[in-house]
Design a protein around this motif. Structure first.
Motif, short mmCIF file in Angstrom:
data_model
loop_
_atom_site.label_atom_id
_atom_site.label_comp_id
_atom_site.label_asym_id
_atom_site.label_seq_id
_atom_site.Cartn_x
_atom_site.Cartn_y
_atom_site.Cartn_z
N UNK A 11 14.27 -89.56 67.82
CA UNK A 11 14.12 -89.54 66.37
C UNK A 11 15.30 -90.13 65.62
N UNK A 12 16.50 -89.65 65.94
CA UNK A 12 17.67 -90.14 65.20
C UNK A 12 18.78 -90.51 66.18
N UNK A 15 25.54 -89.14 66.47
CA UNK A 15 26.65 -89.49 65.58
C UNK A 15 27.91 -89.88 66.35
N UNK A 43 18.96 -81.75 72.30
CA UNK A 43 18.86 -81.48 70.85
C UNK A 43 17.56 -80.72 70.55
N UNK A 58 6.85 -84.80 70.90
CA UNK A 58 7.71 -85.61 70.02
C UNK A 58 8.26 -86.84 70.73
N UNK A 97 12.72 -94.43 67.17
CA UNK A 97 11.35 -94.68 66.70
C UNK A 97 11.28 -95.23 65.28
N UNK A 98 12.38 -95.74 64.77
CA UNK A 98 12.42 -96.28 63.41
C UNK A 98 13.69 -97.13 63.33
N UNK A 100 17.22 -97.99 62.39
CA UNK A 100 18.39 -97.25 61.92
C UNK A 100 19.58 -98.20 61.82
N UNK A 109 24.78 -93.12 58.76
CA UNK A 109 23.64 -93.73 59.44
C UNK A 109 22.45 -93.60 58.50
N UNK A 110 21.68 -94.64 58.35
CA UNK A 110 20.51 -94.54 57.48
C UNK A 110 19.35 -95.32 58.07
N UNK A 111 18.14 -94.88 57.74
CA UNK A 111 16.97 -95.58 58.27
C UNK A 111 16.39 -96.49 57.20
N UNK A 112 15.43 -97.27 57.62
CA UNK A 112 14.80 -98.21 56.72
C UNK A 112 13.29 -98.04 56.89
N UNK A 113 12.73 -96.99 56.26
CA UNK A 113 11.36 -96.59 56.60
C UNK A 113 10.31 -97.64 56.27
N UNK A 114 10.53 -98.45 55.27
CA UNK A 114 9.48 -99.41 54.88
C UNK A 114 9.63 -100.73 55.62
N UNK B 77 12.74 -84.25 59.47
CA UNK B 77 12.84 -85.66 59.89
C UNK B 77 11.46 -86.28 60.05
N UNK B 84 7.68 -92.12 54.42
CA UNK B 84 8.53 -93.27 54.06
C UNK B 84 9.74 -92.87 53.21
N UNK B 86 13.62 -92.37 52.81
CA UNK B 86 14.84 -92.86 53.48
C UNK B 86 15.75 -91.66 53.79
N UNK B 87 16.30 -91.67 55.00
CA UNK B 87 17.22 -90.61 55.43
C UNK B 87 18.61 -91.21 55.56
N UNK B 88 19.59 -90.57 54.96
CA UNK B 88 20.99 -90.99 55.10
C UNK B 88 21.74 -89.82 55.73
N UNK B 89 22.30 -90.05 56.92
CA UNK B 89 23.02 -88.98 57.62
C UNK B 89 24.52 -89.21 57.51
#
Lengths: 136, 108
Positions: A11-12, A15, A43, A58, A97-98, A100, A109-114, B77, B84, B86-89
């Motif tokens: 998933x993520x 760090x 985790x 998952x 799975x996305x 990052x 750290x950030x994702x870019x969902x679109x 999550x 959709x 956006x997640x910022x960790x």
């Protein structure tokens, strides 16, 4: 010939890149490798408290695969703790799975969902961002 | 852009909460309106499944599109990714939320 291992959904991204023992350590040993999918199982099972069935769903794997990955992860961590050996986290067969990204400026750290093109950090605006394939 | 941060209390002196769904308050930064709103988390004391309720509350009612956190539970999550969001960790949980909200509002 050994059967190739399946990819495991993660998933993520973690760090950190690994752990170093404090105090006297077995410095002459090669670092132990903890793979991304092994960290993900730790985790989900130990940190999040999920059952192996839930973790398997998952990670898009069978429960027996998750059990095997978990056993490998625990053996690596046990060896590192008892023998005082450094642990390095590596991608292995895990895949994120996305999309990052990691910002070298503010270290988030950030994702870019679109799935749009991302060329700057969403928090600090820095253009020093890297697409994450596994660890930072 | 509507950004949510989990915080300890409902004012600028707050610190960042380590867990998102169990945070007692949220700071909601509305970049369009150039405003920070503090809302109490109605689900922080639920025994189970606080995460999904919190996501629905923040996304459906508060129209959030970005979550900033030190750590997110797997349910938050999953739901955030499905919607959709956006997640910022963050790398550090000791960063002051006021710094983050100011930075978001100042960013062009």
């Amino acid at each position: 010939m050994a059967r190739p291992r399946h990819a495991n959904s993660v998933q993520i991204p973690p760090r950190i890149k690994g752990f170093t023992p404090v105090g006297y350590c077995n410095g002459e040993c090669e670092p132990l490798l903890l793979y991304l999918e092994e960290l993900e199982v730790i985790r989900l099972l130990d940190y999040e408290g999920l059952s192996q069935e839930e973790a398997a769903r998952l990670m898009q794997r069978s429960r027996s695969s998750v059990t095997r990955i978990y056993q490998r992860a625990r053996a690596t961590i046990a060896k590192a703790l008892v023998e005082g050996v450094e642990v390095k986290i590596e991608s292995g067969n895990g895949f994120l799975n996305c999309n990052w990204f990691f910002c070298s400026g503010c270290k988030v750290r950030f994702n870019n969902p679109k799935g749009n093109v991302t060329n700057e950090c969403v928090l600090c605006g820095s253009t020093e961002i890297v697409k994450m394939e596994g660890c930072v | 852009m509507i950004v949510v941060l989990p915080v300890s209390v409902g004012n600028e002196s707050c610190v960042l909460s380590k867990k998102f769904a169990r945070s007692p308050w949220f700071a909601i930064v509305n970049k369009g309106l150039n405003r920070v709103e503090y809302v109490e988390n109605p689900y922080c004391r639920l025994d189970t499944d606080a995460g999904p309720q919190v996501v629905e509350y923040l996304v459906d009612l508060k129209k959030a599109d970005t979550f900033i956190a030190f750590e997110l539970g797997y349910k938050v999550q999953l739901m955030a990714m499905e919607r959709d969001i956006r997640i910022v960790l963050l790398a550090d949980h000791l960063v002051r939320p006021k710094e983050l909200t100011d930075r978001i509002l100042a960013k062009r």
